[in-house]
Enzyme design. Structure first.
Site, PDB file in Angstrom:
ATOM      1  N   LYS A  68       0.802  -1.234   0.000  1.00 33.98           N
ATOM      2  CA  LYS A  68       0.000   0.000   0.000  1.00 33.98           C
ATOM      3  C   LYS A  68       0.836   1.287   0.000  1.00 33.98           C
ATOM      4  O   LYS A  68       0.471   2.254  -0.667  1.00 33.98           O
ATOM      5  CB  LYS A  68      -0.959   0.013   1.188  1.00 33.98           C
ATOM      6  CG  LYS A  68      -2.160  -0.909   1.024  1.00 33.98           C
ATOM      7  CD  LYS A  68      -3.130  -0.724   2.171  1.00 33.98           C
ATOM      8  CE  LYS A  68      -4.370  -1.575   1.999  1.00 33.98           C
ATOM      9  NZ  LYS A  68      -5.381  -1.311   3.024  1.00 33.98           N
ATOM     10  N   ASP A 104     -10.049   3.490   2.200  1.00 37.25           N
ATOM     11  CA  ASP A 104     -10.226   2.798   3.488  1.00 37.25           C
ATOM     12  C   ASP A 104     -10.876   3.710   4.524  1.00 37.25           C
ATOM     13  O   ASP A 104     -11.671   3.256   5.353  1.00 37.25           O
ATOM     14  CB  ASP A 104      -8.877   2.307   4.036  1.00 37.25           C
ATOM     15  CG  ASP A 104      -8.411   1.023   3.363  1.00 37.25           C
ATOM     16  OD1 ASP A 104      -9.265   0.238   2.905  1.00 37.25           O
ATOM     17  OD2 ASP A 104      -7.179   0.803   3.301  1.00 37.25           O
ATOM     18  N   ALA A 129      -1.415   0.365  15.757  1.00 37.67           N
ATOM     19  CA  ALA A 129      -0.886   1.478  14.959  1.00 37.67           C
ATOM     20  C   ALA A 129      -0.229   0.943  13.685  1.00 37.67           C
ATOM     21  O   ALA A 129       0.785   1.460  13.221  1.00 37.67           O
ATOM     22  CB  ALA A 129       0.109   2.295  15.793  1.00 37.67           C
TER      23      ALA A 129
HETATM   24  P1  NDP Z   1      -0.415  -4.505  10.105  1.00 34.82           P
HETATM   25  O1  NDP Z   1       0.356  -5.778   9.926  1.00 34.82           O
HETATM   26  O2  NDP Z   1       0.107  -3.251   9.488  1.00 34.82           O
HETATM   27  O3  NDP Z   1      -0.617  -4.214  11.679  1.00 34.82           O
HETATM   28  C1  NDP Z   1      -0.882  -5.274  12.567  1.00 34.82           C
HETATM   29  C2  NDP Z   1      -1.260  -4.670  13.908  1.00 34.82           C
HETATM   30  O4  NDP Z   1      -1.542  -5.748  14.824  1.00 34.82           O
HETATM   31  C3  NDP Z   1      -0.146  -3.845  14.555  1.00 34.82           C
HETATM   32  O5  NDP Z   1      -0.731  -2.838  15.339  1.00 34.82           O
HETATM   33  C4  NDP Z   1       0.529  -4.905  15.429  1.00 34.82           C
HETATM   34  O6  NDP Z   1       1.305  -4.400  16.478  1.00 34.82           O
HETATM   35  C5  NDP Z   1      -0.682  -5.606  15.968  1.00 34.82           C
HETATM   36  N1  NDP Z   1      -0.334  -6.900  16.545  1.00 34.82           N
HETATM   37  C6  NDP Z   1       0.126  -7.998  15.902  1.00 34.82           C
HETATM   38  N2  NDP Z   1       0.347  -8.985  16.802  1.00 34.82           N
HETATM   39  C7  NDP Z   1       0.043  -8.484  18.034  1.00 34.82           C
HETATM   40  C8  NDP Z   1       0.064  -9.010  19.352  1.00 34.82           C
HETATM   41  N3  NDP Z   1       0.456 -10.271  19.598  1.00 34.82           N
HETATM   42  N4  NDP Z   1      -0.346  -8.210  20.369  1.00 34.82           N
HETATM   43  C9  NDP Z   1      -0.745  -6.945  20.130  1.00 34.82           C
HETATM   44  N5  NDP Z   1      -0.784  -6.380  18.906  1.00 34.82           N
HETATM   45  C10 NDP Z   1      -0.406  -7.151  17.861  1.00 34.82           C
HETATM   46  O7  NDP Z   1      -1.877  -4.849   9.594  1.00 34.82           O
HETATM   47  P2  NDP Z   1      -3.059  -3.851   9.164  1.00 34.82           P
HETATM   48  O8  NDP Z   1      -2.917  -2.597   9.952  1.00 34.82           O
HETATM   49  O9  NDP Z   1      -3.150  -3.769   7.709  1.00 34.82           O
HETATM   50  O10 NDP Z   1      -4.334  -4.684   9.657  1.00 34.82           O
HETATM   51  C11 NDP Z   1      -4.723  -4.723  11.024  1.00 34.82           C
HETATM   52  C12 NDP Z   1      -6.044  -5.478  11.135  1.00 34.82           C
HETATM   53  O11 NDP Z   1      -7.066  -4.763  10.446  1.00 34.82           O
HETATM   54  C13 NDP Z   1      -6.011  -6.863  10.521  1.00 34.82           C
HETATM   55  O12 NDP Z   1      -6.752  -7.729  11.346  1.00 34.82           O
HETATM   56  C14 NDP Z   1      -6.727  -6.710   9.200  1.00 34.82           C
HETATM   57  O13 NDP Z   1      -7.386  -7.885   8.795  1.00 34.82           O
HETATM   58  C15 NDP Z   1      -7.736  -5.625   9.535  1.00 34.82           C
HETATM   59  N6  NDP Z   1      -8.105  -4.826   8.356  1.00 34.82           N
HETATM   60  C16 NDP Z   1      -9.420  -4.765   8.010  1.00 34.82           C
HETATM   61  C17 NDP Z   1      -9.830  -4.010   6.935  1.00 34.82           C
HETATM   62  C18 NDP Z   1     -11.266  -3.982   6.564  1.00 34.82           C
HETATM   63  O14 NDP Z   1     -11.591  -3.535   5.454  1.00 34.82           O
HETATM   64  N7  NDP Z   1     -12.162  -4.385   7.447  1.00 34.82           N
HETATM   65  C19 NDP Z   1      -8.852  -3.245   6.131  1.00 34.82           C
HETATM   66  C20 NDP Z   1      -7.493  -3.374   6.582  1.00 34.82           C
HETATM   67  C21 NDP Z   1      -7.143  -4.142   7.664  1.00 34.82           C
HETATM   68  P3  NDP Z   1       2.932  -4.379  16.341  1.00 34.82           P
HETATM   69  O15 NDP Z   1       3.241  -3.125  15.562  1.00 34.82           O
HETATM   70  O16 NDP Z   1       3.407  -4.333  17.736  1.00 34.82           O
HETATM   71  O17 NDP Z   1       3.331  -5.635  15.631  1.00 34.82           O
END
Ligand code: NDP
Length: 271
Positions: A68, A104, A129
């Protein structure tokens, strides 16, 4: 004869994407002779793919993880919103010119407002975040939120979000339970609670029972967070509507019709 328009969703991996089901449903429903395909393109091949697709007749593409932010950088033009978010999920090809947008934020707002038309976010707790949180913050700011409290497991990413959106306040991950106090909205933008992942570790005790709880996750539709929120009386909103609403503007630009987001679509995508 004019060829049928063809668009794509590009990601890596891409097998899990529901976008082909969304656009396929709309193409069929509107009797449009067009195509929408999923393309699994690695980071190494992404720039080349963007160069080639317009030349072989594609009209545009959705872009998902991990491309993205790169999509925005490689585009010839971009909307102010896509620049502010720092990422693009929707590309329109005009000849060999690539225009980048981000839908989005609109998808996020429309999803919540579909069930809560009078929702006016003010004090919001944002958990996570990552990439998706950036569109959420832009949307919340545009909807009038004045106190956005963000926290993320990795503090660097909270700091990055605060740097790019100076209006929000970043909090340490350990204080995530406390920052729910007084909030009118709680958003889960982490992957915790997705199918195959543990639930989000968040105590809801301090959250007002009137607060709307939204999870961006849509598999499953009811995450453990939403189930816990519903059980204590909070209104809840799942993430599927965001996926469906972010898709509609792209469909309009590529295929010329603004499609409906309704229960038939929901059933087709989750069925
Ligand atoms: P990213 O991979 O960019 O971010 C993942 C996020 O999850 C980060 O904040 C990460 O924290 C956190 N995370 C991962 N593992 C853990 C853990 N064990 N404990 C706490 N926090 C954790 O993904 P996206 O931002 O693109 O997506 C995030 C979510 O949103 C996903 O579930 C995705 O499916 C959903 N989504 C839904 C959309 C929709 O249209 N409904 C569109 C886009 C996304 P850290 O930085 O510490 O790893």
């Amino acid at each position: 004869m004019k060829p049928s328009p063809i668009a794509a969703v590009i990601g890596h991996p891409i097998g899990h994407s529901r976008s082909p089901a969304v656009h396929g449903h709309w193409l069929k429903r509107h009797g449009i002779k067009g195509h929408y395909v999923a393309l699994d393109i690695s980071e190494a091949d992404f720039a080349k793919a963007l160069e080639l697709l317009p030349r072989i007749g594609f009209v545009g593409a959705n872009v998902t993880l991990p491309h993205k932010s790169r999509a925005l950088m490689l585009a010839n033009q971009a909307t102010d919103l896509a620049r502010r978010i720092g990422a693009s999920n929707t590309l329109v090809f005009r000849g060999t010119t690539i225009e980048a947008d981000n839908t989005d934020a609109e998808g996020f707002l429309r999803n919540i407002r579909a069930g809560h038309p009078n929702w006016m976010p003010r004090r919001v707790a944002l958990i996570g975040a990552g990439g998706a949180s950036r569109a959420v913050v832009a949307a919340l700011e545009d909807a009038g939120a004045t106190d956005i409290r963000a926290t993320n497991r990795s503090p660097e990413r909270t700091a990055e979000l605060v740097r790019d959106f100076p209006g929000l306040r970043g909090y340490d991950w350990s204080s995530r339970h406390d920052l729910l106090e007084d909030c009118d909205t709680l958003i889960n933008a982490t992957s915790q609670g997705m199918l195959g992942q543990p639930p989000l570790d968040l105590a809801l005790d301090r959250l007002p029972r009137s607060a709307i709880v939204n999870d961006l996750i849509y598999v499953p539709l009811e995450t453990p967070l939403l189930a816990a929120a519903r059980a204590r009386g909070n209104p809840v909103v799942d993430g599927l509507g965001m996926l469906l609403h972010q898709a509609a503007p792209g469909f309009f630009r590529w295929f010329g019709i603004m499609p409906e987001v309704d229960d038939r679509l929901r059933a087709a995508v989750m069925g």
